[in-house]
Structures are given as structure tokens and as C-alpha cells.
Motif scaffolding. Sequence first.
Motif, PDB file in Angstrom:
ATOM      1  N   GLN A 112       0.883  -0.988   0.083  1.00  0.00           N
ATOM      2  CA  GLN A 112       0.153   0.081   0.071  1.00  0.00           C
ATOM      3  C   GLN A 112       0.883   1.218   0.160  1.00  0.00           C
ATOM      4  O   GLN A 112       0.705   2.222  -0.421  1.00  0.00           O
TER       5      GLN A 112
ATOM      6  N   ALA B 148       1.450   1.806  -3.350  1.00  0.00           N
ATOM      7  CA  ALA B 148       0.470   2.335  -4.302  1.00  0.00           C
ATOM      8  C   ALA B 148       0.028   3.522  -3.870  1.00  0.00           C
ATOM      9  O   ALA B 148      -0.416   4.343  -4.801  1.00  0.00           O
TER      10      ALA B 148
ATOM     11  N   SER C 105      -0.389   6.753  -6.444  1.00  0.00           N
ATOM     12  CA  SER C 105      -1.486   7.811  -6.582  1.00  0.00           C
ATOM     13  C   SER C 105      -1.056   9.074  -6.400  1.00  0.00           C
ATOM     14  O   SER C 105      -1.888   9.871  -6.989  1.00  0.00           O
TER      15      SER C 105
ATOM     16  N   LEU D 202      -1.569  -2.760  -6.489  1.00  0.00           N
ATOM     17  CA  LEU D 202      -0.541  -1.779  -7.089  1.00  0.00           C
ATOM     18  C   LEU D 202      -1.113  -1.313  -8.470  1.00  0.00           C
ATOM     19  O   LEU D 202      -1.213  -0.061  -8.756  1.00  0.00           O
TER      20      LEU D 202
ATOM     21  N   ALA E 158      -3.989   1.174  -8.162  1.00  0.00           N
ATOM     22  CA  ALA E 158      -3.207   2.546  -7.867  1.00  0.00           C
ATOM     23  C   ALA E 158      -2.405   3.058  -9.191  1.00  0.00           C
ATOM     24  O   ALA E 158      -2.491   4.306  -9.509  1.00  0.00           O
TER      25      ALA E 158
END
Length: 559
Positions: free
Chosen positions: A325, A328, A332, A368, A371
Amino acid sequence: MDPRRTATADHDRATGRWFLTTGERGNDATRLTAWSRGNRVRPLVDGATYFPALSAALAAAGDGDLVLFADWQGDPDQRLTEHGPTIAQALTAAAERGALVKGLVWRSPREWQRLSPTRRRHLAQRVRGGAHVVLDQRVRNSGSHHQKFVVVRYAGRPDDDVAFVGSLDPAHGRRDDAAHAGDPQPLTFGKAYGAHPSWHDIHTEVRGPAVADVETVFRERWEDRAPLSLLPWQAFPDLVRRAGRRLRHRPAPLPPQRPAPPPVPGEDGSCAVQLLRTYPPRRPRYPFAPDGEFSIAAAHAKALRRARRLVYVEEQFLWSRQVVQVFADALSAAPQLQLVVLVPREPKRGGIAAPPLLLGQADALRVLREAGGDRVHVFDVENHRGEPVYVHSKVTVVDDVWACVRSDNLNRRSWTHDSELSVAVLDEARDRRAPADPAGLGDGARRFARDLRLQLVREHLDRDGTGDEHGRDDLVDPDSAVAALHGSAAALDAWHAGGRRGARPPGRLRSHHDPVLPRWQRFLAEPVYRLVLDPAATRRHRSPAGAGRPRAHGPAGGG
């Protein structure tokens, strides 16, 4: 004002934008410095590069010198060079010449199997000459000591002091080279990898003040007064083997620590080095990390917040959706950021263990791709025989600035549950090749990080450093590097799809296919994955990003 002092302050401010401050480490009990400057760091790509360097360092150790090492596992008969010595012989010879040799090797709960005289004896029992190597089970329940490092301090020769840190154990299967034909002492782990499995890996050679920091990591563990094992069934084999002296619960004191080696002079000593670790909360507590330490997770969270163009990762597992995350979030936040990941084509372990492993990777890749979409590029590697290469290396490079060579994997176990040691490098020397500042934040590309990424990519593309077929060095720019990776993988994929007719295209990269599991396999694999393969030490934080906050004692991996 003294211009030298001003320059030092400027470097420290720039370094503090990337490295963790003392408070951000979240562990006031450690004796580690925040970071050190004036180091030389050399990447040792693949075991055939690392093992001879280790052999030479041990061969130079003698009377009054100090050799300290920690490993996840070791095979005593593993040869460091083609004709020897073995790792056990090299350590024993150093001890017989008068070096003080101390070692910590993780003690697997299955250590009782070593009782059988027909089985290969443990490294801790094969290093002799007065050396003291212990089997260390001072871990969290179901955890392991996964740190892999060696320190050699030479009496009266501090300029020669050296430390080796990374992801390579002195064990069978690891002494492979860039051609990836496999170690002559193979480790067999599946038909897909052939009779002599190929193994891609990386270690670092560190010289300068950071050597003392690696030594401190060993000393903190060695001085832990907790019993070496809390498992009662492990005491009986020790008694049978009469190994109580070498495997006793109270390791002998170490001599006082010498001053840190001096900075490496000139341009060679341009690297700032920060050691990063994982220690879980444990009972009894680690005296040097009573609430645990999660600086590997925190450092990745901090560095990835500055990512803008390219994050390059080599990774054995890529399991946990909670851990990825943090990658990710970077994808983003930065619309131009691209993520390149190299993973093994298949898990090393097959059978019933494969579905949980594939489940973890499938979920991580889904996070992944949600994102980053087509900015996420995943490859695996094969040798020229068409056999997959097992990617055991653990590397993160962010925008050719911050580089981290890791013992940890990108999963909750490594970021919260096991002990780990990784080395982050921020080179003060700028790389002037265009783009000189790929992220556009004023940090500039740094020599170590860029050279490391290029060295790894060139190996995978069969490049010799002189550029592509037109003589262009198209791997420096992030966008053209990604295009080169995709072009090479596509050509090799097409060659295989066409029946492998004609000349094999150069390169070893293949497009990696995301694992797909039937619903029933996911249902059965989920508890095995979460509770056994990829546990988290605590549930205090739900995301790796949480570990980046100062004084955050909870882990990065979350629940």
C-alpha cells in the motif's frame, strides 16, 4: 562561518529529507547512530561476486582481529570460491590465526532434526579453532532471525575494516554469477528451475564509519540476556551432542568496541549510510528495542513520499497488500511515477504451499495495479537455457537517489515479525547524466543509486554498459528505461510463443503473469497465508505508512 561546516550542515539537511531522523526510527533504546557519512559502498551482485570478497576479508583476519557474523542459515561445506575454502573452513582458519570469531545463526524450530548423524551438521557445529557460534532462537513466536551480515575489524588497520550486508546467506545454491548457470553446489527446489537452479541475489561491501554501526547491530543481539531458546525440546539434542559449551544460553562477553573506522578519503567515501531494521515486540523484551523497531517500513514510507518518476524493485515475494500500500500511495500521489518490479516466475516451494504464496502476490499486485494501472511493470527472469532464475535479491531504488539493499521481503513478516537488517545509501556524489534531476525536486540523481539500478538492469538485458544496439545509453532516463525493459521482454515472449525458432533475442526478462486462483483455493489458502506465511507482529497500525510517524512503536504491516 566555516564553509566546511556549512557544507556539512547542508548535506545533513538534504540527507534528512530522505533518511529517518533519530525520532523517526521510533526506538530510543538502540545505540545505533542516525546515519554516518564518508563511507564507500560497493554492490556485490550475485553470490559469485560476494563470496570471493568475503573469502578475501576472512583470509586477511588474524591475531587480534574481530570477525562477527549473523545469518538466517548456512551450509558449512558451501565453497566461497571454485576450489574453496568452505565457509566453515574460512571462519575456522581465521580463528586459528588468532582472530576472535563470533557468530549468530537462527535456530529453526526444526533443529531437532540435526540430531540424526546422517544429516548435514549445522554451521554452528562446524566452525572450530576457538570460534564461538551460537544458534539463536530469541525471536517472537513463529518468527526468525533473517539478518545476513559479516563484520571484520582489523587490529591496527581501521582503514581496512569492512562489513558485508544484504540478502545472501553462505548456503548452497547461492554461488551463481551473472550468466546464471547455477551454483555447482545446487539447492533443488522444483522442476521448473532445473537440476542446477539459477539464483539472482545481491549483497553490499561497506567501508568507513558505517562498519561500526553494523558491529553495533551484532553487539546488541549478542548481549541480549534472554535464553537462546525457549523451546524445551531443543535442550535434549544439545545434551546428546554435548554441545552445551558452544550452544550455551549466556554468550561470552565481547571485548570493548573500538572507535569507528575513519571516513574513506576522497570521492570514494561519498556515501551516507543508514542501517534499517525490523524487531518485533517480544517477551522477554529486546533490551535494544523494547517496543520493537520498524525502521525498514518507516524508511520506505518516507522515501516513497518523494518518489516522482521511477521506483525500481527486485523482490523475492511481494506478498502483502498492506505493505505494498505504501507503494500504491506513491503511485496515486505522483501521476508520472512508474514502478518496475522483478519477482521469481514461480514460488520456490511448490505443492500445498504454492496457493498461499500465489494468493499473497495476487492480492499485492491487484493493489498496485488499482493505484498505478499501466504504470506498474512486473517481470520475471530466465537464463539463456530458458529456465527461470530465482530472484532472491531485495532492492529498492527511488528516483536514482535513495537505494536500499535489504534482507527484508515486501511482506508483513519481514516488516513486523522477523528480525531484519537493510542498508540504505544516499550518495553525496551527483550523477550528471541526463536527466540530472529526474524527480525535479532538486535532489539530483546520485551516483550509487543510479549505478546500482543500471548494473542490475544491464545484467537482465544482456547489456555490457555501452548502450543499446545503436550505442545509446537509453537506460538512464526513466521512461526510456521502462520502454527498453518492455521491448526486451516482449521480444523474448514472442520468441517463446513462436516455438523458439531462430536466434534467441538478447535479454532474460519475461512479462510476469499475475497469479489467478480459483475461489476454493483462495478460501483454503487465506488462513495459511495470513497466520503462517505472512503474520503481523501486532495490529496497532493498519498501513505501512503509519510506521513513518515519529515515535510510532507499532509495526508497519498492520493486521
